[in-house]
Design an enzyme around this catalytic site. Structure first.
Site, PDB file in Angstrom:
ATOM      1  N   ASP A  14      22.947  16.372  40.570  1.00  0.00           N
ATOM      2  CA  ASP A  14      22.715  16.067  39.316  1.00  0.00           C
ATOM      3  C   ASP A  14      24.107  16.447  38.354  1.00  0.00           C
ATOM      4  O   ASP A  14      25.278  16.124  39.087  1.00  0.00           O
ATOM      5  CB  ASP A  14      21.565  17.178  38.806  1.00  0.00           C
ATOM      6  CG  ASP A  14      20.836  16.426  37.722  1.00  0.00           C
ATOM      7  OD1 ASP A  14      21.443  16.584  36.479  1.00  0.00           O
ATOM      8  OD2 ASP A  14      19.647  15.839  37.634  1.00  0.00           O
ATOM      9  N   HIS A  26      21.563  18.509  31.877  1.00  0.00           N
ATOM     10  CA  HIS A  26      20.636  17.928  32.671  1.00  0.00           C
ATOM     11  C   HIS A  26      20.301  18.582  33.919  1.00  0.00           C
ATOM     12  O   HIS A  26      19.107  18.849  34.091  1.00  0.00           O
ATOM     13  CB  HIS A  26      20.934  16.395  32.624  1.00  0.00           C
ATOM     14  CG  HIS A  26      19.950  15.252  33.406  1.00  0.00           C
ATOM     15  ND1 HIS A  26      19.917  15.203  34.400  1.00  0.00           N
ATOM     16  CD2 HIS A  26      18.994  14.876  32.826  1.00  0.00           C
ATOM     17  CE1 HIS A  26      18.796  14.627  35.048  1.00  0.00           C
ATOM     18  NE2 HIS A  26      18.169  14.263  33.746  1.00  0.00           N
ATOM     19  N   SER A  36      13.056  12.329  34.923  1.00  0.00           N
ATOM     20  CA  SER A  36      13.945  13.450  35.463  1.00  0.00           C
ATOM     21  C   SER A  36      13.384  14.821  35.681  1.00  0.00           C
ATOM     22  O   SER A  36      13.593  15.480  36.318  1.00  0.00           O
ATOM     23  CB  SER A  36      15.103  13.140  34.488  1.00  0.00           C
ATOM     24  OG  SER A  36      16.033  12.500  34.867  1.00  0.00           O
TER      25      SER A  36
END
Length: 702
Positions: free
Chosen positions: A144, A175, A465
């Site tokens: 990520d 994120h 996600s």
């Protein structure tokens, strides 16, 4: 179709936090001039072919010393390099080369969710499953944007992707931190996002450790060659679970041998690693699921019992409801004028551009001081761009209308946005909470904060996600309890309802899961159902997809035996592809769900499955049991299972059965149902989906 309406008001003290998960599907762009050369299994396992990699690379570097970008040699064989199109074509013909393809650009897909899952079951969640004397600490590898916090990390790598010139794995986007804390964060009480979503934040496997692979460092995406390098390292590092919340575009036709995630996952699974990926945010368009290879556990997103409501009150006191986070100080009085963006069209500008509030399309004098109604039909300009454009022109708010919003972006501040979505999903393996998920944030100025407030340490994000790490955490918890289980067993533990709870097709109100339109959802939307936090830890029977199944899968897709021998780490003696190569035969691999495309009602279809008894680990006498079949089939479809009882007398014993499908009349649409094996204590449910030759949707690779 119910429109999606987004309301944006006060432009003062503007705040907006980008939700990477809710952006449209991955870009089909490529890393110009860079090609990936895939050469199958690692050179150390290739015997006579082991020198092909070295010779090819040596030949390339003699011609172009600075051509090499990545060299793959641990989990699989190959490299990424700057090549001309002619060089790429030439290399593709060399011995030992499976495929050569342009380097694609992949995009990110974007506490209480665990409590929500717990309340849907009748079994208590253990906050630290690794405390069991029989448990081991599983390692979750996160590919990520990196990680901001350094707790629980046993290692971190950065690949200097995009704008990250410092080669640090520190997360500067947020994120990756959000994803990692959802998968394995320790319990933290009394957290919130500026008072919203207050409660306890915790990960799915707080006893697990993290290995961080930073493959994204900007919103511009990550190159497939970088993702393959991370896969290669993760295999060498010995992680137990890999979690990927990103993918390619569902509209980009891509063979498995040209798909970096499918290739990396194929070799990871061969090395005993469970790979969990997000399904993408482009549903419900048919075929819009990404990361759909059968060796990947593909996760869709569901809502939880949390809605951030933000309403617009019109002059006649009519209230239009929407969803969003609204910190605006705007009140019912005074009344603000409202205008449709099209009415502010600049001379000579295309009307569609103005309706969509695109840059330089609206007259500032008309916009100033008004709330502007924008359409959201042009996916090239995300919501934030439209919002910024209206603010720049002096507008005081935006109402965004979108009939086909892909994903959900709910992170807005004093310039609030509200979204009402009517989209449902596509065909994943399983679903997990992915909307309005609270998790750790990076606590710096990468988000614009509320005026006078410190940067948030927790944030609310939405998208597949967020759903993916829920399942990654569960997979790690299962692995910690059962360190010898294969990736397929761990994956399918999450997909089959062993004790009513592992994958649920009912919501928290014990009613059928629905789409956002209110219609009944199907396996195209949620796969096997919504994952449970406890069922996988209390299994009865498991489906195990073997190496032979995966090899046959490649055969059915038309790959020849020579190519498959290069790709696979090991090939059983005497293995050959079945005489018939057909996509239709894929339904025969030992997958826990059954998907049949091009169903011929007159000919019917038979599929075989094998179950393994894993009950009775604690007491040997529990292993002796009998399971009975029950069938839930739609009207017009005849489903028969032979035998109708499965007898087991010991642990790890296998038993097979055959399912026959037939219909007297052509199916008018795709149909769904399930078969369930039960011994009174455990229930093992397998969903099925059939697409007729005249049906509306063709099933994808799963």
């Amino acid at each position: 179709m119910k429109p999606i309406i987004t309301f944006i008001f006060s432009l003062t003290s503007f705040f907006f936090c980008v939700s990477l998960l809710s952006e449209p599907g991955a870009a089909a762009a490529h890393n110009d001039g860079v090609y990936i050369v895939y050469m199958g299994a690692p050179a150390s396992l290739k015997g006579s072919l082991k020198d092909d990699h070295a010779q090819l690379l040596d030949s390339l570097l003699k011609r172009k010393q600075d051509a090499l970008i990545h060299n793959y040699k641990s989990g699989f064989s190959g490299f990424a390099a700057h090549l001309s199109a002619e060089e790429a074509r030439s290399i593709a013909e060399k011995p030992g080369v499976v495929s050569v393809f342009p380097d694609p650009v992949l995009q990110l897909h974007t506490t209480r969710s665990w409590d929500f899952l717990k309340y849907e079951t009748s079994v208590m969640i253990e906050s630290n499953p690794s405390s069991d004397s029989k448990s081991t600490d599983a390692i979750i590898g996160i590919l990520d944007t990196g990680l901001f916090c350094n707790r629980k990390i046993i290692g971190a790598r950065s690949y200097g992707a995009g704008e990250n010139k410092s080669h640090t794995p520190r997360d500067m986007m947020g994120h990756g931190t959000h994803v990692a804390s959802t998968a394995a964060g320790v319990e933290v009480k009394d957290v919130s996002y500026y008072g919203l979503a207050a409660g306890t934040a915790k990960g799915g496997s707080p006893g697990s450790r993290l290995a961080i692979y930073q493959v994204f460092s900007s919103q511009n995406g990550s190159h497939g060659s970088t993702v393959l390098a991370a896969f290669d390292d993760a295999i060498a590092d010995g992680v137990d679970v890999l979690s990927l919340s990103f993918g390619s575009s569902p509209f980009l036709e891509q063979e498995f041998i040209n798909d970096p995630i499918a290739l990396g996952a194929f070799h990871a699974v061969q090395n005993g690693i469970t790979v969990v990926c997000s399904a993408g945010n482009d549903g419900p368009n048919p075929g819009s699921v990404v990361n759909s290879a059968p060796w990947i556990l593909t996760v869709a997103a569901t809502t939880i019992d949390r809605v951030f409501e933000s309403d617009v009150v019109l002059g006649n006191n009519k209230v239009i409801k929407g969803t969003g986070i609204n910190f605006a100080s705007i009140q019912n009085s005074p009344v603000y004028p409202i205008i449709y963006a099209k009415s502010a069209k600049k001379s000579g500008v295309d009307e569609n551009a103005t309706r969509n509030c695109e840059p330089n399309s609206m007259d500032q004098e008309i916009i100033k001081g008004k709330i502007v109604v924008c359409d959201n039909e042009d996916s090239l300009y995300p919501q934030r761009n439209k919002q910024d454009e209206v603010k720049k022109l002096g507008g005081i708010g935006v109402i965004l209308i979108d009939d086909e919003l892909r994903g959900v972006a709910f992170n807005f501040g004093t310039f609030p946005m509200t979204v009402i979505s009517s989209k449902d999903g596509a065909k994943p393996d399983i679903a997990a909470p992915g909307v309005n998920i609270l998790a750790a944030w990076i606590g710096n100025d990468t988000v614009q904060t509320l005026k006078g407030k410190d940067p948030p340490l927790y944030n609310v994000l939405s998208g597949t996600s967020m759903a993916c790490p829920h399942v990654s955490g569960i997979a790690a918890a299962v692995k910690s309890r059962n360190p010898t289980w294969s990736p397929s067993v761990i994956s399918y533990e999450s997909m089959t309802a062993f004790n009513h709870f592992t994958a649920a097709q009912t919501n928290n109100m014990k009613a059928p899961i629905t789409t956002e339109k209110g219609t009944a959802a199907t396996p195209y939307d949620f796969g096997a159902g919504e994952v449970s936090t406890t069922g996988p830890l209390q299994p009865g029977l498991v489906y195990e997809t073997t190496a032979i199944d995966y090899l046959n899968f490649l055969c059915y897709h038309g790959y020849n035996i020579a190519t498959i021998k290069i790709m696979a780490n090991t090939i059983p003696d005497g293995f050959t592809c079945p005489g018939e190569s057909s996509i239709d035969l894929i339904s025969n691999i030992n997958y826990p769900s059954i998907a049949i495309s091009n169903f011929d009602e007159k000919a019917g279809r038979r599929v075989n499955r094998t179950l393994t008894n894993v009950a009775g680990n604690a007491k040997m006498e529990d292993a002796k049991t009998v399971y009975n079949i029950s069938i839930d089939a739609p009207a017009g479809l005849d489903v028969q299972v032979v035998p109708d009882k499965l007898h087991f007398s010991k642990i790890d014993e296998k038993s097979s059965y055959q399912v026959s499908f037939s219909a007297a009349n052509p199916l008018k649409k795709d149909v769904f149902g399930s078969i369930t094996w039960s011994n009174g204590r455990y229930k093992v449910t397998s969903t099925f989906a059939l697409s007729s030759k005249s049906g509306s949707v063709a099933l994808d690779k799963k």
